[in-house]
Design an enzyme around this catalytic site. Structure first.
Site, PDB file in Angstrom:
ATOM      1  N   CYS A   1      11.414  -5.503   2.713  1.00 13.08           N
ATOM      2  CA  CYS A   1      11.461  -5.533   0.861  1.00 13.08           C
ATOM      3  C   CYS A   1      12.301  -6.299   0.472  1.00 13.08           C
ATOM      4  CB  CYS A   1      11.452  -4.655  -0.329  1.00 13.08           C
ATOM      5  SG  CYS A   1      11.159  -4.382  -1.657  1.00 13.08           S
TER       6      CYS A   1
ATOM      7  N   GLU B   1     -13.537   3.898  -9.888  1.00 11.81           N
ATOM      8  CA  GLU B   1     -13.088   3.199 -10.358  1.00 11.81           C
ATOM      9  C   GLU B   1     -13.763   2.058 -12.289  1.00 11.81           C
ATOM     10  OE1 GLU B   1     -11.316   1.195  -9.424  1.00 11.81           O
ATOM     11  OE2 GLU B   1     -10.905   2.312  -7.300  1.00 11.81           O
TER      12      GLU B   1
ATOM     13  N   TYR C   1     -12.371  -7.848  -9.999  1.00 11.87           N
ATOM     14  CA  TYR C   1     -11.113  -6.389  -9.170  1.00 11.87           C
ATOM     15  C   TYR C   1     -12.086  -5.273  -8.353  1.00 11.87           C
ATOM     16  CZ  TYR C   1      -8.720  -2.365  -9.130  1.00 11.87           C
ATOM     17  OH  TYR C   1      -7.905  -0.889  -8.455  1.00 11.87           O
TER      18      TYR C   1
ATOM     19  N   ASP D   1      -4.513  -4.654  -8.776  1.00 10.21           N
ATOM     20  CA  ASP D   1      -4.491  -4.017  -9.277  1.00 10.21           C
ATOM     21  C   ASP D   1      -2.920  -3.766 -10.179  1.00 10.21           C
ATOM     22  OD1 ASP D   1      -3.277  -2.056  -8.659  1.00 10.21           O
ATOM     23  OD2 ASP D   1      -4.537   0.008  -8.885  1.00 10.21           O
TER      24      ASP D   1
ATOM     25  N   CYS E   1       6.797   3.353  -5.599  1.00 14.58           N
ATOM     26  CA  CYS E   1       7.422   2.085  -6.480  1.00 14.58           C
ATOM     27  C   CYS E   1       6.860   1.770  -7.854  1.00 14.58           C
ATOM     28  CB  CYS E   1       7.248   0.904  -5.376  1.00 14.58           C
ATOM     29  SG  CYS E   1       7.411  -0.655  -5.630  1.00 14.58           S
TER      30      CYS E   1
END
Ligand code: SF4
Length: 353
Positions: free
Chosen positions: A219, A50, A133, A151, A203
Site C-alpha cells: 500500500c 445490489e 456499476y 463502488d 480500510c
C-alpha cells in the site's frame, strides 16, 4: 502508471486469501467456501441486494432483503406482485425510483428472458434500474465474469493502494483504470466482494486499520502516511432548503386521508399526505376548505439534493366527507410503515399531538 511494491496479481491473490478466511456473512451472499464447493449465487438475490444497496448501507438493507425474499422468493413471484404491495414494502428504504424500476426489471426478465437474468454486463445494463456499476457487480458476483466493480469502498481502497491524491469525483476514471489493473481473471466475483469487505471492515473511511490489513506491504498511501486523508473529495455545494405544507385529514372514525403520489419524480408512486409543492418559501394551499389547525413543530428531512422543512396542518372531518382527491384509509388498514420516511415523520408529529 503508478507503481506498486508488489505485483497486482499478487494483491488480488492476497485479498482472495484474506476473503476466504474473513468474508462477511450476508444473507444474499454465497460465501467463498460454498463457491469452492461449486455452489453458484442466485442471480435474483444478487440483483435484488445490489439494487437495495445503491446509496444504502448493508445494515439498512438486511431486513428489507429478508422480507422481500420471504414474500417474493424468485423473480417470477416478484414480477407477479401487486405494485402497491412492493412500494409499501420498500417504504423507508428511500430512492423510490429503485422500487419502480425493480418491478419493471422483474417483469422484463420474466416476460422477455424466461425468468433468467442475462449473464453479461451488456445484457444486464439494458434492463431498467441497472447502471454500469450494478451490471458489473451482478455480472461478476452472480456469473463470475471478470468485470471491474467500483463502488465507494473500492474507490477508497484503490486511492490508498495507489496513493491517488486527485479529488473525487474527477478521480473516478483514474481509480477505475487502476481498479481494473487489479481485477483477476479467475474468481472475479469473490475478488469484487473481497475488496468491498476490506473497504467496509479494515480500510474504513476515517481510521483505516492498516495494522491488520493483508495488503499493507503493497500500500503506497500507508508507506507515505497519507491513508487517512484519502480519497480526497472536491468540496460539495451546500444543499438548498425547500419548504412545504402537508395536510393530515382525519375522519371521526379514525380513517386518514392519503394519496398516491404521481409515478415519476421524488417519492413517485409512494403513499403520502396531501400537500403543497415544495418551493423556496413556505406555502399554504389546503386540499379543501376546512377548519385546518397548524401543529406546533415542523418536519425536517434531507434528500440527496436539498433539505426539506414541512409545516403540518390537521383537520377532522365527518365520516361521510368526500375528498376532492386521495382516499381515506381505514384505521385498521393503515400501516405507517407503508409511508416513505418523510411522510412517516409527518405521521409521528401528528400522532404526538
Ligand atoms: S494498508 Fe491501510 S490504507 Fe492501505 S489498503 Fe490497507 S487499510 Fe487501506
Amino acid at each position: 502508471m503508478r507503481d506498486l511494491g508488489k505485483g497486482t496479481g499478487e494483491i488480488a491473490a492476497t485479498l482472495l486469501n484474506w476473503y476466504d478466511r474473513n468474508a462477511r456473512e450476508l444473507p444474499w451472499r454465497t460465501g467463498p467456501h460454498a463457491r469452492a464447493r461449486g455452489e453458484w449465487p442466485d442471480p435474483y438475490h444478487v440483483w435484488l441486494s445490489e439494487i437495495m444497496l445503491q446509496q444504502t448501507t448493508v445494515a439498512a438493507v438486511r431486513d428489507y432483503f429478508l422480507r422481500f425474499t420471504a414474500l417474493w422468493p424468485d423473480v417470477t413471484a416478484l414480477a407477479g406482485a401487486n405494485d402497491d404491495d412492493v412500494m409499501g414494502e420498500w417504504a423507508g428504504l428511500g430512492y423510490y425510483a429503485r422500487a419502480r424500476n425493480l418491478l419493471k426489471c422483474a417483469r422484463i426478465v420474466q416476460q422477455t428472458h424466461g425468468g433468467s437474468f442475462p449473464d453479461t454486463r451488456d445484457g444486464l445494463v439494458a434492463l431498467p434500474g441497472i447502471g454500469p456499476y450494478t451490471a458489473a457487480a451482478i455480472s461478476a458476483i452472480a456469473f463470475d465474469r471478470p468485470e471491474t466493480v467500483v463502488d465507494g469502498n473500492v474507490e477508497r481502497v484503490v486511492a490508498r493502494l495507489f496513493d491517488v491524491h486527485a479529488p473525487l469525483p474527477s478521480a473516478k476514471r483514474e481509480l477505475t483504470v487502476l481498479a481494473d489493473r487489479l481485477t483477476p481473471e479467475q474468481r472475479a466475483g469473490d475478488y469484487a466482494q473481497a475488496v468491498m469487505d476490506l473497504g467496509a471492515t479494515i480500510c474504513t473511511p476515517k481510521s483505516p486499520a492498516c495494522g491488520i490489513c493483508p495488503v499493507r506491504p503493497a500500500c503506497l498511501a500507508h508507506a507515505a502516511g497519507t491513508a487517512a486523508d484519502l480519497p480526497r473529495k472536491s468540496p460539495r455545494k451546500p444543499k438548498p432548503t425547500r419548504y412545504g405544507t402537508v395536510y393530515v385529514a382525519h375522519r371521526t372514525d379514525g380513517a386518514l386521508l392519503l394519496e398516491r403520489r404521481p409515478g415519476k419524480g421524488l417519492l413517485g408512486g409512494m403513499l403520502g399526505w396531501p400537500g403543497t409543492e415544495w418551493g423556496d418559501a413556505p406555502d399554504d394551499r389546503p386540499p379543501f376548505d376546512a377548519n385546518w389547525t397548524r401543529l406546533t413543530g415542523e418536519v425536517r428531512h434531507t434528500f440527496t439534493h436539498f433539505h426539506l422543512i414541512l409545516d403540518v396542518c390537521h383537520t377532522t372531518v365527518a365520516n361521510d366527507f368526500a375528498p376532492p382527491a386521495g382516499q381515506f384509509i381505514e384505521h385498521a388498514n393503515f400501516r405507517p410503515s407503508d409511508l416513505p420516511t418523510v411522510m412517516r415523520k409527518v405521521f409521528d408529529l401528528w400522532r404526538d399531538h
